[in-house]
Scaffold this motif. Sequence first.
Motif, PDB file in Angstrom:
ATOM      1  N   GLN A   1       0.807  -1.217   0.000  1.00  0.00           N
ATOM      2  CA  GLN A   1       0.000   0.000   0.000  1.00  0.00           C
ATOM      3  C   GLN A   1       0.845   1.275   0.000  1.00  0.00           C
ATOM      4  O   GLN A   1       0.302   2.374  -0.032  1.00  0.00           O
ATOM      5  CB  GLN A   1      -0.906   0.013   1.231  1.00  0.00           C
ATOM      6  N   ASP A   2       2.169   1.108   0.051  1.00  0.00           N
ATOM      7  CA  ASP A   2       3.084   2.244   0.110  1.00  0.00           C
ATOM      8  C   ASP A   2       2.726   3.185   1.264  1.00  0.00           C
ATOM      9  O   ASP A   2       2.605   4.396   1.106  1.00  0.00           O
ATOM     10  CB  ASP A   2       3.067   3.009  -1.223  1.00  0.00           C
ATOM     11  N   VAL A   3       2.555   2.591   2.440  1.00  0.00           N
ATOM     12  CA  VAL A   3       2.185   3.345   3.628  1.00  0.00           C
ATOM     13  C   VAL A   3       3.425   4.010   4.220  1.00  0.00           C
ATOM     14  O   VAL A   3       4.468   3.376   4.374  1.00  0.00           O
ATOM     15  CB  VAL A   3       1.537   2.412   4.682  1.00  0.00           C
ATOM     16  N   ALA A   4       3.314   5.288   4.569  1.00  0.00           N
ATOM     17  CA  ALA A   4       4.442   6.023   5.146  1.00  0.00           C
ATOM     18  C   ALA A   4       4.716   5.539   6.567  1.00  0.00           C
ATOM     19  O   ALA A   4       3.787   5.256   7.328  1.00  0.00           O
ATOM     20  CB  ALA A   4       4.156   7.522   5.145  1.00  0.00           C
ATOM     21  N   ILE A   5       5.997   5.459   6.920  1.00  0.00           N
ATOM     22  CA  ILE A   5       6.419   5.023   8.248  1.00  0.00           C
ATOM     23  C   ILE A   5       7.561   5.905   8.729  1.00  0.00           C
ATOM     24  O   ILE A   5       8.252   6.534   7.929  1.00  0.00           O
ATOM     25  CB  ILE A   5       6.893   3.548   8.246  1.00  0.00           C
ATOM     26  N   PRO A   6       7.814   5.975  10.041  1.00  0.00           N
ATOM     27  CA  PRO A   6       8.984   6.706  10.542  1.00  0.00           C
ATOM     28  C   PRO A   6      10.278   6.058  10.062  1.00  0.00           C
ATOM     29  O   PRO A   6      10.369   4.830   9.935  1.00  0.00           O
ATOM     30  CB  PRO A   6       8.846   6.592  12.068  1.00  0.00           C
ATOM     31  N   ASP A   7      11.281   6.871   9.814  1.00  0.00           N
ATOM     32  CA  ASP A   7      12.556   6.366   9.306  1.00  0.00           C
ATOM     33  C   ASP A   7      13.256   5.423  10.268  1.00  0.00           C
ATOM     34  O   ASP A   7      14.129   4.649   9.855  1.00  0.00           O
ATOM     35  CB  ASP A   7      13.488   7.544   8.976  1.00  0.00           C
ATOM     36  N   LEU A   8      12.908   5.474  11.554  1.00  0.00           N
ATOM     37  CA  LEU A   8      13.558   4.608  12.529  1.00  0.00           C
ATOM     38  C   LEU A   8      13.338   3.127  12.235  1.00  0.00           C
ATOM     39  O   LEU A   8      14.107   2.279  12.693  1.00  0.00           O
ATOM     40  CB  LEU A   8      13.052   4.923  13.942  1.00  0.00           C
ATOM     41  N   TYR A   9      12.315   2.806  11.489  1.00  0.00           N
ATOM     42  CA  TYR A   9      12.059   1.410  11.141  1.00  0.00           C
ATOM     43  C   TYR A   9      13.030   0.872  10.095  1.00  0.00           C
ATOM     44  O   TYR A   9      13.085  -0.341   9.870  1.00  0.00           O
ATOM     45  CB  TYR A   9      10.626   1.246  10.619  1.00  0.00           C
ATOM     46  N   LEU A  10      13.761   1.765   9.444  1.00  0.00           N
ATOM     47  CA  LEU A  10      14.696   1.354   8.405  1.00  0.00           C
ATOM     48  C   LEU A  10      16.130   1.487   8.900  1.00  0.00           C
ATOM     49  O   LEU A  10      16.443   2.365   9.708  1.00  0.00           O
ATOM     50  CB  LEU A  10      14.489   2.201   7.141  1.00  0.00           C
ATOM     51  N   ALA A  11      16.987   0.615   8.424  1.00  0.00           N
ATOM     52  CA  ALA A  11      18.365   0.564   8.906  1.00  0.00           C
ATOM     53  C   ALA A  11      19.150   1.806   8.508  1.00  0.00           C
ATOM     54  O   ALA A  11      19.010   2.332   7.401  1.00  0.00           O
ATOM     55  CB  ALA A  11      19.060  -0.679   8.369  1.00  0.00           C
ATOM     56  N   ALA A  12      19.980   2.268   9.444  1.00  0.00           N
ATOM     57  CA  ALA A  12      20.888   3.400   9.206  1.00  0.00           C
ATOM     58  C   ALA A  12      22.009   3.299  10.231  1.00  0.00           C
ATOM     59  O   ALA A  12      21.904   2.589  11.238  1.00  0.00           O
ATOM     60  CB  ALA A  12      20.146   4.730   9.341  1.00  0.00           C
ATOM     61  N   GLU A  13      23.106   4.016   9.973  1.00  0.00           N
ATOM     62  CA  GLU A  13      24.212   4.058  10.922  1.00  0.00           C
ATOM     63  C   GLU A  13      23.800   4.909  12.123  1.00  0.00           C
ATOM     64  O   GLU A  13      23.440   6.080  11.972  1.00  0.00           O
ATOM     65  CB  GLU A  13      25.448   4.646  10.258  1.00  0.00           C
ATOM     66  N   ARG A  14      23.829   4.304  13.327  1.00  0.00           N
ATOM     67  CA  ARG A  14      23.416   5.006  14.535  1.00  0.00           C
ATOM     68  C   ARG A  14      24.376   4.676  15.679  1.00  0.00           C
ATOM     69  O   ARG A  14      24.932   3.571  15.739  1.00  0.00           O
ATOM     70  CB  ARG A  14      21.981   4.612  14.927  1.00  0.00           C
ATOM     71  N   ASP A  15      24.556   5.640  16.590  1.00  0.00           N
ATOM     72  CA  ASP A  15      25.383   5.416  17.773  1.00  0.00           C
ATOM     73  C   ASP A  15      24.603   4.590  18.782  1.00  0.00           C
ATOM     74  O   ASP A  15      23.485   4.959  19.179  1.00  0.00           O
ATOM     75  CB  ASP A  15      25.786   6.752  18.404  1.00  0.00           C
TER      76      ASP A  15
END
Length: 308
Positions: free
Chosen positions: A207-221
Amino acid sequence: MTTSRPHHQPHYQLSHLEALESESIHVMREVAAEMRRPCLLFSGGKDSIVMLHLAVKAFAPARIPFPVMHVDTGLNFPEVIEFRDAVVDELGLRLVVASVQEAIDRGLVREERSGSRNRIQTPVLLEAAEQHGFDALFGGARRDEEKARAKERVFSFRDEFGQWDPKNQRPELWSLYNGRVHPGESIRVFPLSNWTELDIWSYIGAQDVAIPDLYLAAERDVVERDGMLYAVNAFVEPREGETVTRRSVRYRTMGDANLTAAVESTAATVQDVIDEIAAARLTERGATRGDDRVSEAAMEDRKREGYF
């Protein structure tokens, strides 16, 4: 002599996700028809996001005919609060915020030593529901999350004290739901009962539903604590002896920022997340929620008191 051939009707069958969507929409419309003053709990997490998306579909082209409520612990990820507010503004919804911090300040509840505000959310939720006269509350719980939630009906009855008795629930034969309540009683409604975490992500992708970016992997401390990875933020500071490292992580669930851990991941797209969840063997709460590791009965104890 001519013979007539039988006319075959085209075979129509819903896909798995379409069947889940249809069932959830039916539940929402049933609540709107039966209950006097429903409300949808919306935290900005993936399950409540999907639930809200289904509500939009259920009542389109009209607006959703009930408000949304967030029990704000005061320990939320800022990105999730920003997302919550953006969605509410976009859809033109009425947002009710029940603040745990405000309840602490005026003495309704007391901060627990563990740092978890999970249990003390319950009196705040019950007070807000009583103040606004909500007789039905939509929750995004799924039966694959945790053992106590597997005991829930779709229409889960609560007594005049907001309490849940798992041995005293109403039958739901043939998907017939009984929403009859007396003054002070209420119903918790779980439209996502038959969904799994994989279904949620598959639906978000389809459905291409928008979600917060925190659900996707990224470099984080992050710091490693009790075998879990916690992002360094306003609620989590490195303790003596802990080392901050930078890793590729994402979140499977959005609880309080001080007790919700991330998982190592390279899943930077929704499809990547779907592939990752399909191979996962731990539930999202068991893998990332420090406040749900108290005991196997912790969730059921909270639910009996009125928690979702």
